[in-house]
Design a protein around this motif. Sequence first.
Motif, short mmCIF file in Angstrom:
data_model
loop_
_atom_site.label_atom_id
_atom_site.label_comp_id
_atom_site.label_asym_id
_atom_site.label_seq_id
_atom_site.Cartn_x
_atom_site.Cartn_y
_atom_site.Cartn_z
N THR A 78 0.92 -1.14 0.10
CA THR A 78 0.09 -0.21 -0.10
C THR A 78 0.77 1.19 -0.31
O THR A 78 2.07 1.11 0.11
N PRO A 79 0.19 2.46 -0.20
CA PRO A 79 1.29 3.69 -0.13
C PRO A 79 2.05 3.70 1.35
O PRO A 79 3.19 3.87 1.37
N GLU A 80 1.28 3.36 2.45
CA GLU A 80 1.70 3.42 3.75
C GLU A 80 3.02 2.36 3.86
O GLU A 80 3.90 2.32 4.61
N THR A 81 2.60 1.14 3.43
CA THR A 81 3.62 -0.06 3.28
C THR A 81 4.88 0.50 2.71
O THR A 81 6.06 0.48 3.16
N VAL A 107 -5.57 -0.84 -8.01
CA VAL A 107 -4.12 -0.56 -8.79
C VAL A 107 -3.58 0.88 -8.50
O VAL A 107 -2.22 1.01 -8.43
N VAL A 108 -4.35 1.58 -8.46
CA VAL A 108 -3.92 3.09 -7.93
C VAL A 108 -3.21 3.22 -6.73
O VAL A 108 -1.93 3.52 -6.53
N GLY A 113 2.23 2.68 -4.02
CA GLY A 113 3.02 2.17 -3.03
C GLY A 113 4.43 2.01 -3.88
O GLY A 113 5.48 2.06 -3.20
N LEU A 114 4.41 1.49 -4.96
CA LEU A 114 5.67 1.49 -5.74
C LEU A 114 6.25 2.74 -5.94
O LEU A 114 7.81 2.66 -5.61
N ARG A 115 5.65 3.80 -6.14
CA ARG A 115 6.33 5.12 -6.14
C ARG A 115 6.89 5.60 -4.62
O ARG A 115 8.12 6.06 -4.64
N ALA A 116 6.41 4.99 -3.49
CA ALA A 116 6.96 5.32 -2.30
C ALA A 116 8.02 4.67 -2.06
O ALA A 116 9.16 5.13 -1.38
#
Length: 150
Positions: A78-81, A107-108, A113-116
Amino acid sequence: FSSYSTSWVEHARTFVAGAVERLGLGPDAFVVEVASNDGYLLKHVVDRGIRCLGIEPSVNVGATARDAGVPTLTEFLTPETGSAVRAEHGPADLVVANNVYAHIPDVVGFTEGLRALVADDGWVSIEVQHLLTLIEENQYDTIYHEHFQY
C-alpha cells in the motif's frame, strides 16, 4: 511457489544479471521485489551481495523465502507500506513487480506504493501478461479466475 518452475527461476536469474549490469547495481544498492513469492528472484540478488527486501502477503510463502535467506516482509503493498519500508531501509534503486498487477484490486494504491518505494532516480520494472503472446503461445493456463484485470 515460484521456485518450482525451473524456467521461471532461470528467467529471474537472467533478469537480475541484466539489471545489475544495466543499472550498475552493487553492494550499496537496494532492490525490492513486490509479491516476491518464495524468493525465487531475490535469491539471485542476495547471491550477488546486494541488499534487498521482498514484500510478500502470503505468510507461508514469505516464511519459505526467509528460510532461504531472503529478507521478506509479510505485507500487502500500500502507499503506507511503501513509505514505511522507505523510511526504514531507504529508497530502492530497483523495484520489481512481476506478474502481480492482475491480482491487485486497488491498482492506484498499489502503484502509489511502488512510487513510495523507489528512489527519485531509481527504476521500477513491471512485468505483465501480453495478450498477443498469450494467444500465440497458447498460455491460457495463465488465466485465473482470481485475477481482477488483464
